[in-house]
Design a protein around this motif. Structure first.
Motif: not given
Length: 554
Positions: A208-218, A381-393
């Protein structure tokens, strides 16, 4: 009852026995050992064509599994504990992708804590090892303590644990058992299949969405918040894009800023959180004058019927609610997501979102991989990121597998209690196929309710089909909390301190109300009129540096 276990292995019986030894984690080896005779192996492709007497010749099982759980998180462990208390003789096996008990808590960052008091996250008859977890209403267990508690439960309920990914559940008519087929984690290139047979199969995989596989953005270089513990050591002085505004995003942002990372925030909508007295600004002082103030929910006035009470949505402008994100956004009033946080967390995250945040759906922005291995997002704009941390449930399991009983349906507002009550409920009708079908049909339907209304239909079903069972379970939970907390007198009530102490408590709580209301008014004014440079200055004064400066699309 009987249990049949069969492993397909093209290398013969010797390798088969080694595979079993490697894959099977047994709580009590002498009590739960599975032995396969040396007469031969039964393979996956041959099993469906093998007669029952042939199966008995090929497989010899010394002990039975009554129930097979798919999943090794807190839901399956709590349900197993409830079932074990009902019948000590039950043999229960677990099949999961994870090697360790605890589900999403196993990889939670070390700074993550429960957002509710620890004593409300304990099972009846199984207290935490730390006495203060039950005697201090402000105690919130750390992720490490929660992991240890998961191991404690597992040590008492697990007969065997198989590590692998479940591919199917089928009914073996001749054996009158359910067959769970899975691919062992170390199956290798051959993709050998494992089979577990049991009388009942309970699916606890976040359906029911409380757990399972992480929802990632790819997104390239993406790390989901549930795996942040694995990457925490490498995240020092990095440029990080944080996606989300839920409870996990607050924990992640605290960790990232503490480790001197440059953080930018991208969030879809504001989030509403509830305030609780145990983590209010003056909770320590309140407990000094009234040690049991925050244990009043354990008083004798709380009845077993309280599981039916609806959690009503109060005015979001009251002092009992915090809004993280722009409070003027209508979305927060259309869909709230609950949770409990402190005032300091609410202020901190609002400052971060105002100073370094962009509101918008993360999927609507464009991401590109740069030649240096970093990632760019057109929201910054103009930003470069070393890491993307997704807190997307989490996206949960897409479907309930055939011949399984759904384990992840809400009954109570407290998740630990919910699973225990579900365990008592399943024990009452597990052998009733008609009720199982009715339960699964209700549990598998996804209602479009706000978070505070989602339990209504399940509670109606429980009232109709298992009212006495739920009442008994709730009474057991209440009595256990009272016993472990040791704060009630012989009359079953919280001792009341002298009148002058009560006056001090009332005064402190009034001051708390003024402070919280003032902070909320200041946050609203900040979102209405203050420029991001103002909040960046406030963060620097608080010792939180997120340089270099950024240009954000508002």
């Amino acid at each position: 009852m009987s249990l049949c276990a069969d492993f397909q292995d093209t290398h013969g019986n010797g390798d088969q026995l080694k595979s079993i030894e490697r894959l099977l984690t047994v709580n009590d080896a002498a009590d739960s050992q599975i032995r396969i005779t040396s007469e031969g192996s039964t393979y996956l492709d041959d099993l469906d064509n093998t007669h029952e007497d042939q199966v008995e010749n090929h497989l010899e099982v010394e002990k039975e599994f009554d129930i097979v759980f798919i999943g090794y998180g807190f839901t399956s462990l709590r349900i197993a504990w409830a079932l074990k208390r009902k019948d000590e003789s039950l043999k229960m096996a677990f099949v999961s992708k994870e090697e360790h008990a605890g589900g999403v808590w196993w990889d939670a960052a070390d700074n993550v804590k429960l957002h509710i008091p620890t004593y409300r996250y304990a099972l009846p008859g199984l207290p935490y090892d730390e006495p203060e977890a039950h005697t201090d209403s402000r105690h919130q267990a750390s992720s490490e303590q929660v992991r240890q508690y998961a191991g404690k439960i597992a040590g008492r309920v697990v007969s065997a644990h198989f590590v692998g990914e479940v591919t199917s559940v089928a009914l073996e008519e001749k054996l009158k058992l359910k067959k769970v087929t899975y691919i062992p984690r170390d199956a290798g290139l051959h993709g050998h299949r494992g089979h577990i047979f049991g009388w009942h199969v309970v699916q606890a995989t976040g359906f029911d969405g409380y757990g399972g596989n992480p929802q990632v953005l790819g997104i390239p270089v993406e790390v989901h918040s549930s795996q942040l513990r694995q990457h925490a050591e490498s995240l020092h002085g990095k440029r990080v894009l944080l996606v989300g505004s839920g409870k996990s995003s607050i924990d992640a942002c605290r960790l990232l800023t503490h480790q001197r990372n440059s953080v930018r925030c991208l969030y879809r909508s504001p989030t509403a959180y509830t305030r609780r007295s145990f983590n209010s600004p003056f909770s320590s002082l309140v407990m000094f004058f009234h040690p049991h103030r925050h244990f009043t929910m354990l008083s004798a006035e709380v009845t077993a019927e309280d599981w039916k009470k609806e959690c009503e949505l109060e005015d979001l402008d009251s002092w009992d609610w915090y809004i993280v994100g722009n409070p003027n956004c209508k979305k927060v009033r259309e869909k709230t997501r609950g949770g409990i946080i402190t005032l300091s967390d609410a202020v901190f995250m609002n400052l971060m979102l105002h100073a370094y945040g962009v509101q918008g759906d993360a999927n609507s922005f464009k991401y590109s991989r740069n030649s240096d291995g970093t990632v760019s997002c057109d929201a910054f704009p103009g930003e470069h990121f070393d890491c993307v941390v997704s807190c997307t449930g989490y996206k949960g399991t897409p479907q309930l597998l055939p011949h399984c009983i759904n384990a992840t349906t809400p009954i109570s507002d407290t998740h630990m209690h919910q699973a225990h009550m579900t365990g008592c409920l399943l024990h009452s009708f597990m052998d009733d196929e008609e009720k199982v079908a009715s339960w699964n049909a209700l549990a598998s339907h996804r209602f479009e309710y706000q978070w505070h209304q989602r339990y209504a239909h399940v509670r109606q079903w429980c009232s109709k089909h298992a009212h006495d069972v739920i009442i008994e379970s709730r009474m057991e939970l209440n009595q256990s909390m009272r016993s472990e907390c040791r704060v009630l007198n012989k009359q079953g009530r919280v001792d009341v301190p002298p009148w002058y102490s009560l006056m001090m408590v009332a005064a402190l709580e009034k001051v708390e109300q003024v402070i919280i209301s003032s902070c909320k008014a200041g946050i609203r004014l900040m979102w209405l009129a203050a420029p991001p440079s103002f909040t960046r200055t406030l963060l620097r004064l608080a010792g939180i540096h997120s340089s270099p400066e950024t240009r954000c699309l508002r």
